[in-house]
Structure formats: structure tokens, C-alpha cells
Scaffold this active site. Structure first.
Site, PDB file in Angstrom:
ATOM      1  N   PRO A   2       0.821  -1.212   0.000  1.00 55.37           N
ATOM      2  CA  PRO A   2       0.000   0.000   0.000  1.00 55.37           C
ATOM      3  C   PRO A   2       0.857   1.265   0.000  1.00 55.37           C
ATOM      4  O   PRO A   2       1.838   1.369   0.738  1.00 55.37           O
ATOM      5  CB  PRO A   2      -0.796  -0.125   1.308  1.00 55.37           C
ATOM      6  CG  PRO A   2      -0.854  -1.592   1.560  1.00 55.37           C
ATOM      7  CD  PRO A   2       0.468  -2.127   1.087  1.00 55.37           C
ATOM      8  N   GLU A   3       0.474   2.198  -0.861  1.00 53.23           N
ATOM      9  CA  GLU A   3       1.169   3.478  -0.952  1.00 53.23           C
ATOM     10  C   GLU A   3       0.235   4.576  -0.446  1.00 53.23           C
ATOM     11  O   GLU A   3      -0.779   4.293   0.185  1.00 53.23           O
ATOM     12  CB  GLU A   3       1.647   3.689  -2.381  1.00 53.23           C
ATOM     13  CG  GLU A   3       2.627   2.592  -2.832  1.00 53.23           C
ATOM     14  CD  GLU A   3       3.093   2.727  -4.271  1.00 53.23           C
ATOM     15  OE1 GLU A   3       3.108   3.858  -4.799  1.00 53.23           O
ATOM     16  OE2 GLU A   3       3.451   1.695  -4.876  1.00 53.23           O
ATOM     17  N   LYS A  69       3.221   6.788   4.209  1.00 47.73           N
ATOM     18  CA  LYS A  69       2.519   5.507   4.201  1.00 47.73           C
ATOM     19  C   LYS A  69       2.179   5.027   5.609  1.00 47.73           C
ATOM     20  O   LYS A  69       1.788   3.870   5.802  1.00 47.73           O
ATOM     21  CB  LYS A  69       3.371   4.453   3.491  1.00 47.73           C
ATOM     22  CG  LYS A  69       3.751   4.817   2.060  1.00 47.73           C
ATOM     23  CD  LYS A  69       4.694   3.787   1.477  1.00 47.73           C
ATOM     24  CE  LYS A  69       5.260   4.230   0.148  1.00 47.73           C
ATOM     25  NZ  LYS A  69       6.224   3.240  -0.411  1.00 47.73           N
ATOM     26  N   ARG A 280      13.350  -2.332  -6.630  1.00 48.48           N
ATOM     27  CA  ARG A 280      11.986  -2.639  -7.076  1.00 48.48           C
ATOM     28  C   ARG A 280      11.964  -2.903  -8.578  1.00 48.48           C
ATOM     29  O   ARG A 280      12.677  -2.253  -9.354  1.00 48.48           O
ATOM     30  CB  ARG A 280      11.033  -1.477  -6.746  1.00 48.48           C
ATOM     31  CG  ARG A 280      11.013  -1.062  -5.293  1.00 48.48           C
ATOM     32  CD  ARG A 280      10.667  -2.215  -4.358  1.00 48.48           C
ATOM     33  NE  ARG A 280       9.374  -2.798  -4.633  1.00 48.48           N
ATOM     34  CZ  ARG A 280       8.222  -2.327  -4.156  1.00 48.48           C
ATOM     35  NH1 ARG A 280       8.222  -1.250  -3.364  1.00 48.48           N
ATOM     36  NH2 ARG A 280       7.089  -2.924  -4.427  1.00 48.48           N
TER      37      ARG A 280
END
Length: 290
Positions: A2-3, A69, A280
Site C-alpha cells: 500500500p502506498e 505511508k 523494485r
């Protein structure tokens, strides 16, 4: 993971159900208890389980905020105050319900790890399938340095100015731009999904070194970051994997993503490419992004 948009939706979803509620007890799953007995501290960090329970019992929730976040649940008990700090990790989810049975998806119902019981009888439940999330009690935010180091929120009035100043710092200007904008000291809450989208919409190659970006490109990128994060909020977040809001609902931003996870560029039809940047996996179009 989740961002910012996903965490913002969790915050907004919890507000109507938990503000003003008084905590009377906390229960942890056997999994968390076993982890703490072996010194691994799954989910709850920084305190022993019993100490945490004693710390928060009797506190009333008076506000909930988001910082990057992180969720920050403000607590008050007479003259004493504190915070519950929550990071959702890869698959964390909060539910405000009257019973566990009200959590509709079995994968969340079967991985409940923290239950706060309120004086009203309502439950605040934290579920985490992979257990990478974290929960802390802080008497002061300064007790947790990572939260103090976070850069500007993208919607703040001076965020663009601070973003551009950060890009000029020597520690950032030699790095790939995607790695830099995923650093929450530069801009809060922009992770892999939304960084991928902002760079594609800006026509900027994710490997481009910051020092090789003109000022106009930097400004344009900032505006795209803000735009795509706002679009994510409006769409209820991205439910690519395990994200759900407090009502158990998925977002639909994943249906609007133009580059993240795509095999073909929607603009030119070329096959997209992948590279690991900043740890990433990154998708990009070598024809449209320079």
C-alpha cells in the site's frame, strides 16, 4: 505494498468508526504471541505485548492522520497522550467491525493478529496475511526517527519547492530518478506503483540520473506525481494484491494504470522493458521514456 492513496483511504474509512472510542483491552493472535516469546516481535514492535496492552488501555482515540505511508492514531487519557503508529507492510488491513465474522474475506478473517476492544463493544482489528506490517505505541513522534525524516506531503503548499531542493542535493543527483522519487525523504508516499506511472506520464526514463534532468522536467515530474496520487485516491487505491479498505472493498486504480505491470506500451504499442531500480521491479517504455 500500500502506498499513499491506499493508506489515505484506510484513514478516511476508519475516522467515522473509531474517533471518540475508548480502548478497554487488546488481544493478540497466538502467532504474534509465539513470535514475541522467541524474540522476533512480529507486527508489534518496540514493546512487550503486556506492556503495550497496559500502555494503551484507557486511552481514547481523538484523531487519525496519515504521514506518507504511515497511519498515526492519536490517543488521549486525561493529561497523557500518545500515538499508535501503523505501517501496513505488504498485506496489512484494518477493519472496524462489531465481530470478526463481519470481515467478509476469509484470507483476512483467518489472519487477524491484533484486536482492540472499545468501551462501546466495537472492535478495531488489524489483519496481516504476510505479517510484514508493524504497529507501535509512541509517547512522542520524536521517539521514532523515521517518521521525522519524511519529506513533504505531495499536496502541501510548499511541497514542490522542497521536492526541487531535494533533487539538488549531492546525495540524490547521481542516482536514477525512480529510486529518488521512491525515497520518502524526497516526497512522501510515492512507491513503486505511482512512481512508475508518474515517470511514464512524464516521458522520463526511470534510470535517468537526476543531474541529467532539466528544471522543466523536474517540475513536470512533480506535477505528475501529485496528479497520479490524487487519481489513486479518487479511484479508491490500487488493489493489485491484498489491499482492501476498512469495508473490505477493493480499489480500482489498477484498472487505470498505464505502465505498471504492462507488457505493451499503451502509447506506442512497443513491448515494455523491465529493470530492477532501487530494489523494485520497474516497467518502462524505452521508446516513450527518455
Amino acid at each position: 505494498m500500500p502506498e499513499l492513496p491506499e493508506v489515505e483511504h484506510v484513514k478516511r474509512g476508519l475516522e467515522p468508526y473509531i474517533i471518540g472510542e475508548k480502548i478497554i483491552s487488546v488481544h493478540f493472535s497466538k502467532t504474534v504471541e509465539h513470535s514475541h516469546s522467541e524474540g522476533r516481535q512480529a507486527i508489534l514492535k518496540g514493546l512487550e505485548l503486556q506492556t503495550f496492552c497496559e500502555k494503551v488501555k484507557g486511552y481514547t482515540i481523538n484523531q487519525i492522520k496519515r504521514r506518507s505511508k504511515y497511519l498515526l492514531i492519536e490517543l488521549e487519557n486525561g493529561e497523557n497522550s500518545g500515538f499508535l503508529l501503523s505501517h501496513l507492510g505488504m498485506s496489512g488491513a484494518w477493519f472496524a467491525v462489531d465481530s470478526i465474522d463481519m470481515i467478509t474475506e476469509g484470507k483476512f478473517r483467518n489472519h487477524v493478529h491484533v484486536i482492540f476492544t472499545f468501551e462501546s463493544g466495537r472492535l478495531l482489528i488489524y489483519s496481516d496475511i504476510r505479517r510484514f506490517g508493524e504497529l507501535r505505541f509512541l509517547e512522542n513522534l520524536e521517539d521514532y526517527p523515521p517518521i521525522i525524516a519524511i519529506g513533504p506531503e505531495p499536496f502541501d503548499e510548499n511541497a514542490e519547492e522542497l521536492f526541487l531542493a531535494a533533487l539538488n542535493l549531492p546525495k540524490f543527483n547521481q542516482k536514477p530518478v525512480k529510486e529518488v522519487i521512491m525515497n520518502h525523504q524526497v516526497i512522501a508516499g510515492c512507491g513503486n506503483i505511482y512512481a512508475t506511472e508518474a515517470l511514464f506520464r512524464s516521458g522520463i526514463h526511470p534510470k535517468r540520473k537526476v543531474e541529467r534532468m532539466a528544471l522543466s522536467k523536474r517540475i513536470g515530474l512533480f506535477k505528475q506525481i501529485v496528479e497520479v496520487l490524487q487519481e489513486g485516491i479518487d479511484a479508491g487505491g490500487s488493489s493489485i494484491s491484498d489491499y482492501r479498505n476498512v469495508n473490505g472493498e477493493a480499489g480500482n486504480m489498477q484498472d487505470r494504470l498505464q505502465m505498471y505491470g504492462r507488457k505493451v506500451c499503451p502509447a506506442c504499442g512497443s513491448a515494455t522493458k523491465q529493470a530492477v531500480i532501487g530494489g523494485r521491479n520497474s516497467h518502462y517504455c524505452s521508446a516513450c521514456q527518455r
